[in-house]
Design a protein around this motif. Structure first.
Motif, PDB file in Angstrom:
ATOM      1  N   ASP A 189      -7.824 -25.447  12.465  1.00  0.00           N
ATOM      2  CA  ASP A 189      -8.389 -26.523  11.651  1.00  0.00           C
ATOM      3  C   ASP A 189      -7.296 -27.226  10.845  1.00  0.00           C
ATOM      4  OD1 ASP A 189     -10.597 -25.214  12.589  1.00  0.00           O
ATOM      5  OD2 ASP A 189     -11.548 -24.932  10.642  1.00  0.00           O
ATOM      6  N   ALA A 190      -7.670 -28.367  10.292  1.00  0.00           N
ATOM      7  CA  ALA A 190      -6.795 -29.106   9.384  1.00  0.00           C
ATOM      8  C   ALA A 190      -7.650 -29.680   8.262  1.00  0.00           C
ATOM      9  CB  ALA A 190      -6.053 -30.217  10.113  1.00  0.00           C
ATOM     10  N   MET A 191      -7.041 -29.897   7.100  1.00  0.00           N
ATOM     11  CA  MET A 191      -7.721 -30.494   5.953  1.00  0.00           C
ATOM     12  C   MET A 191      -6.993 -31.771   5.573  1.00  0.00           C
ATOM     13  SD  MET A 191     -10.400 -29.446   4.129  1.00  0.00           S
ATOM     14  CE  MET A 191     -10.351 -27.669   3.798  1.00  0.00           C
ATOM     15  N   VAL A 192      -7.773 -32.838   5.375  1.00  0.00           N
ATOM     16  CA  VAL A 192      -7.194 -34.129   5.010  1.00  0.00           C
ATOM     17  C   VAL A 192      -7.894 -34.661   3.770  1.00  0.00           C
ATOM     18  CG1 VAL A 192      -6.592 -36.454   5.780  1.00  0.00           C
ATOM     19  CG2 VAL A 192      -6.803 -34.608   7.460  1.00  0.00           C
ATOM     20  N   VAL A 193      -7.110 -35.055   2.764  1.00  0.00           N
ATOM     21  CA  VAL A 193      -7.642 -35.649   1.539  1.00  0.00           C
ATOM     22  C   VAL A 193      -6.951 -36.991   1.324  1.00  0.00           C
ATOM     23  CG1 VAL A 193      -7.796 -35.457  -0.981  1.00  0.00           C
ATOM     24  CG2 VAL A 193      -8.211 -33.447   0.449  1.00  0.00           C
ATOM     25  N   ARG A 194      -7.736 -37.995   0.972  1.00  0.00           N
ATOM     26  CA  ARG A 194      -7.154 -39.314   0.657  1.00  0.00           C
ATOM     27  C   ARG A 194      -7.115 -39.523  -0.841  1.00  0.00           C
ATOM     28  NH1 ARG A 194      -8.703 -44.663  -0.466  1.00  0.00           N
ATOM     29  NH2 ARG A 194     -10.951 -44.270  -0.201  1.00  0.00           N
ATOM     30  N   GLU A 195      -5.934 -39.840  -1.346  1.00  0.00           N
ATOM     31  CA  GLU A 195      -5.740 -40.235  -2.740  1.00  0.00           C
ATOM     32  C   GLU A 195      -5.162 -41.648  -2.727  1.00  0.00           C
ATOM     33  OE1 GLU A 195      -6.476 -39.083  -5.590  1.00  0.00           O
ATOM     34  OE2 GLU A 195      -6.901 -36.943  -5.347  1.00  0.00           O
ATOM     35  N   GLY A 196      -6.028 -42.640  -2.950  1.00  0.00           N
ATOM     36  CA  GLY A 196      -5.563 -44.020  -2.909  1.00  0.00           C
ATOM     37  C   GLY A 196      -5.034 -44.374  -1.528  1.00  0.00           C
ATOM     38  N   ASN A 197      -3.761 -44.778  -1.447  1.00  0.00           N
ATOM     39  CA  ASN A 197      -3.185 -45.137  -0.154  1.00  0.00           C
ATOM     40  C   ASN A 197      -2.287 -44.028   0.403  1.00  0.00           C
ATOM     41  OD1 ASN A 197      -1.097 -45.367  -1.950  1.00  0.00           O
ATOM     42  ND2 ASN A 197      -0.590 -47.498  -1.486  1.00  0.00           N
ATOM     43  N   THR A 198      -2.554 -42.795  -0.033  1.00  0.00           N
ATOM     44  CA  THR A 198      -1.812 -41.630   0.457  1.00  0.00           C
ATOM     45  C   THR A 198      -2.773 -40.622   1.077  1.00  0.00           C
ATOM     46  OG1 THR A 198      -0.125 -41.891  -1.266  1.00  0.00           O
ATOM     47  CG2 THR A 198      -0.270 -39.736  -0.203  1.00  0.00           C
ATOM     48  N   LEU A 199      -2.388 -40.064   2.223  1.00  0.00           N
ATOM     49  CA  LEU A 199      -3.161 -38.984   2.835  1.00  0.00           C
ATOM     50  C   LEU A 199      -2.400 -37.677   2.695  1.00  0.00           C
ATOM     51  CD1 LEU A 199      -4.653 -40.280   6.230  1.00  0.00           C
ATOM     52  CD2 LEU A 199      -5.603 -40.396   3.916  1.00  0.00           C
ATOM     53  N   ILE A 200      -3.150 -36.623   2.418  1.00  0.00           N
ATOM     54  CA  ILE A 200      -2.597 -35.271   2.314  1.00  0.00           C
ATOM     55  C   ILE A 200      -3.161 -34.460   3.472  1.00  0.00           C
ATOM     56  CG2 ILE A 200      -2.380 -33.215   0.865  1.00  0.00           C
ATOM     57  CD1 ILE A 200      -3.386 -35.104  -1.474  1.00  0.00           C
ATOM     58  N   LEU A 201      -2.299 -33.856   4.258  1.00  0.00           N
ATOM     59  CA  LEU A 201      -2.732 -33.041   5.395  1.00  0.00           C
ATOM     60  C   LEU A 201      -2.186 -31.627   5.263  1.00  0.00           C
ATOM     61  CD1 LEU A 201      -3.705 -32.464   8.371  1.00  0.00           C
ATOM     62  CD2 LEU A 201      -1.467 -33.344   9.098  1.00  0.00           C
ATOM     63  N   LEU A 202      -3.067 -30.634   5.395  1.00  0.00           N
ATOM     64  CA  LEU A 202      -2.649 -29.243   5.558  1.00  0.00           C
ATOM     65  C   LEU A 202      -3.071 -28.814   6.954  1.00  0.00           C
ATOM     66  CD1 LEU A 202      -3.408 -27.374   2.199  1.00  0.00           C
ATOM     67  CD2 LEU A 202      -1.368 -28.634   2.891  1.00  0.00           C
ATOM     68  N   ARG A 203      -2.154 -28.136   7.649  1.00  0.00           N
ATOM     69  CA  ARG A 203      -2.410 -27.753   9.038  1.00  0.00           C
ATOM     70  C   ARG A 203      -1.960 -26.317   9.274  1.00  0.00           C
ATOM     71  NH1 ARG A 203       0.945 -32.133  11.970  1.00  0.00           N
ATOM     72  NH2 ARG A 203      -0.052 -31.246  13.819  1.00  0.00           N
ATOM     73  N   CYS A 204      -2.363 -25.764  10.414  1.00  0.00           N
ATOM     74  CA  CYS A 204      -1.996 -24.381  10.739  1.00  0.00           C
ATOM     75  C   CYS A 204      -1.843 -24.240  12.255  1.00  0.00           C
ATOM     76  CB  CYS A 204      -3.051 -23.415  10.212  1.00  0.00           C
ATOM     77  SG  CYS A 204      -4.708 -23.788  10.822  1.00  0.00           S
ATOM     78  N   VAL A 205      -1.354 -23.092  12.666  1.00  0.00           N
ATOM     79  CA  VAL A 205      -1.248 -22.789  14.094  1.00  0.00           C
ATOM     80  C   VAL A 205      -2.498 -22.019  14.495  1.00  0.00           C
ATOM     81  CG1 VAL A 205       1.267 -22.743  14.043  1.00  0.00           C
ATOM     82  CG2 VAL A 205      -0.013 -20.635  13.613  1.00  0.00           C
ATOM     83  N   PRO A 206      -2.816 -21.970  15.805  1.00  0.00           N
ATOM     84  CA  PRO A 206      -4.017 -21.236  16.228  1.00  0.00           C
ATOM     85  C   PRO A 206      -4.027 -19.806  15.701  1.00  0.00           C
ATOM     86  CG  PRO A 206      -3.154 -22.523  18.048  1.00  0.00           C
ATOM     87  CD  PRO A 206      -2.144 -22.623  16.937  1.00  0.00           C
ATOM     88  N   SER A 207      -5.120 -19.449  15.071  1.00  0.00           N
ATOM     89  CA  SER A 207      -5.226 -18.126  14.447  1.00  0.00           C
ATOM     90  C   SER A 207      -6.700 -17.771  14.294  1.00  0.00           C
ATOM     91  CB  SER A 207      -4.521 -18.151  13.085  1.00  0.00           C
ATOM     92  OG  SER A 207      -4.490 -16.860  12.526  1.00  0.00           O
ATOM     93  N   THR A 208      -6.969 -16.748  13.499  1.00  0.00           N
ATOM     94  CA  THR A 208      -8.351 -16.378  13.228  1.00  0.00           C
ATOM     95  C   THR A 208      -8.923 -17.330  12.183  1.00  0.00           C
ATOM     96  OG1 THR A 208      -7.780 -14.873  11.423  1.00  0.00           O
ATOM     97  CG2 THR A 208      -7.776 -13.951  13.652  1.00  0.00           C
ATOM     98  N   GLN A 209     -10.244 -17.407  12.105  1.00  0.00           N
ATOM     99  CA  GLN A 209     -10.860 -18.287  11.126  1.00  0.00           C
ATOM    100  C   GLN A 209     -10.507 -17.870   9.707  1.00  0.00           C
ATOM    101  OE1 GLN A 209     -13.218 -21.176  12.069  1.00  0.00           O
ATOM    102  NE2 GLN A 209     -11.992 -21.514  10.235  1.00  0.00           N
ATOM    103  N   THR A 210     -10.394 -16.569   9.461  1.00  0.00           N
ATOM    104  CA  THR A 210     -10.036 -16.081   8.130  1.00  0.00           C
ATOM    105  C   THR A 210      -8.646 -16.542   7.727  1.00  0.00           C
ATOM    106  OG1 THR A 210     -11.440 -14.122   8.364  1.00  0.00           O
ATOM    107  CG2 THR A 210      -9.695 -14.025   6.713  1.00  0.00           C
ATOM    108  N   ASP A 211      -7.688 -16.446   8.656  1.00  0.00           N
ATOM    109  CA  ASP A 211      -6.322 -16.879   8.361  1.00  0.00           C
ATOM    110  C   ASP A 211      -6.275 -18.388   8.103  1.00  0.00           C
ATOM    111  OD1 ASP A 211      -5.545 -14.293   8.708  1.00  0.00           O
ATOM    112  OD2 ASP A 211      -4.522 -14.605  10.617  1.00  0.00           O
ATOM    113  N   VAL A 212      -7.022 -19.145   8.904  1.00  0.00           N
ATOM    114  CA  VAL A 212      -7.059 -20.600   8.736  1.00  0.00           C
ATOM    115  C   VAL A 212      -7.629 -20.969   7.368  1.00  0.00           C
ATOM    116  CG1 VAL A 212      -8.206 -22.700   9.543  1.00  0.00           C
ATOM    117  CG2 VAL A 212      -7.161 -21.140  11.192  1.00  0.00           C
ATOM    118  N   ASP A 213      -8.708 -20.307   6.985  1.00  0.00           N
ATOM    119  CA  ASP A 213      -9.325 -20.592   5.681  1.00  0.00           C
ATOM    120  C   ASP A 213      -8.353 -20.314   4.542  1.00  0.00           C
ATOM    121  OD1 ASP A 213     -11.660 -21.331   6.944  1.00  0.00           O
ATOM    122  OD2 ASP A 213     -12.677 -19.412   6.595  1.00  0.00           O
ATOM    123  N   THR A 214      -7.558 -19.262   4.678  1.00  0.00           N
ATOM    124  CA  THR A 214      -6.583 -18.925   3.639  1.00  0.00           C
ATOM    125  C   THR A 214      -5.517 -20.013   3.515  1.00  0.00           C
ATOM    126  OG1 THR A 214      -6.906 -16.547   3.992  1.00  0.00           O
ATOM    127  CG2 THR A 214      -4.878 -17.222   2.887  1.00  0.00           C
TER     128      THR A 214
END
Length: 244
Positions: A189-214
């Motif tokens: 999974d990945a998480m994306v947040v928009r703050e004005g004209n900036t995007l913030i992305l957090l990403r991970c490599v394939p793993s377990t759902q627990t590891d991704v959530d962390t």
């Protein structure tokens, strides 16, 4: 009766004056200037994170924009790639790697962060594009490479509501399995947040759902850095001799 008529005439005159008044135009805020790559780097995750995690800014990339430029829209491999694809109009980017804790496999957990800066309403358009890509590329089959013993893979994507941060947020839910072990589903999974004209992305490599959530649980810290006028010190980029 005379006093009553006089009062009515006075009120009518006041209403007429009010209706003839010119409306006051609302002040229009000037569009935010997009941050340069150097400015973005100062807003990456701080060097010291909660729970003993650490972050380091990656070496500066002289090229502007998303690393997905020139790639086909559905040539995505994980949730982070989908965000890259949607952010092709970015004018600048900065990236970091962060790690800590213990993975389900006994190693150290690791994630990646990318900040994208846009001109105009490019950031909002990128968020719209992520949602559209999640529909258009809901299932992506990538042929394997038999000579290298790489099996076929099947990735699935959906765009779900993200946390209550910024102006908009999306959690790109992504899963992948390989033809040689179809029951071993991994998540990236990945998480994306928009703050004005900036995007913030957090990403991970394939793993377990627990590891991704962390890994994705650090999005509040990433958002706070972008919002702050005095962000916490960012980790030293590999190969550089000074701290950002």
């Amino acid at each position: 009766m005379a006093r009553f008529l006089t009062g009515v005439l006075v009120m009518a005159s006041a209403v007429a004056c009010t209706s003839n008044a010119q409306p006051v135009r609302a002040h229009q805020a000037k569009p935010l200037r997009p941050m340069s790559a150097a400015e973005l780097r100062t807003h990456l995750l701080p060097a010291v994170l909660p729970r003993g995690w650490t972050s380091e800014a990656d070496p500066a990339d002289p090229g502007a924009g998303s690393p997905a430029k020139g790639m086909p829209d559905c040539g995505v491999m994980d949730g982070g790639d989908m965000a890259d694809t949607a952010a092709k109009a970015a004018v600048a980017t900065a990236t970091a790697s962060f790690s800590g804790g213990h993975s389900s496999g006994g190693g150290v957990l690791a994630g990646g962060e990318t900040l994208y800066s846009f001109s105009g309403n490019g950031a909002a358009q990128a968020m719209h594009r992520i949602r559209r890509l999640a529909v258009e590329c809901a299932k992506v089959v990538t042929p394997g490479i038999p000579t290298l013993e790489v099996p076929d893979s099947t990735s699935r994507f959906t765009a779900a509501p993200g946390p209550h941060l910024g102006d908009d947020s999306i959690r790109i839910r992504a899963s992948v399995f390989y033809s040689d072990r179809p029951k071993d589903i991994r998540y990236d999974d990945a998480m994306v947040v928009r703050e004005g004209n900036t995007l913030i992305l957090l990403r991970c490599v394939p793993s377990t759902q627990t590891d991704v959530d962390t890994i994705l649980s650090f999005i509040p810290e990433a958002d706070a850095q972008v919002r702050s006028r005095h962000p916490a010190p960012v980790g030293e980029a590999l190969g550089s001799g000074s701290r950002l």
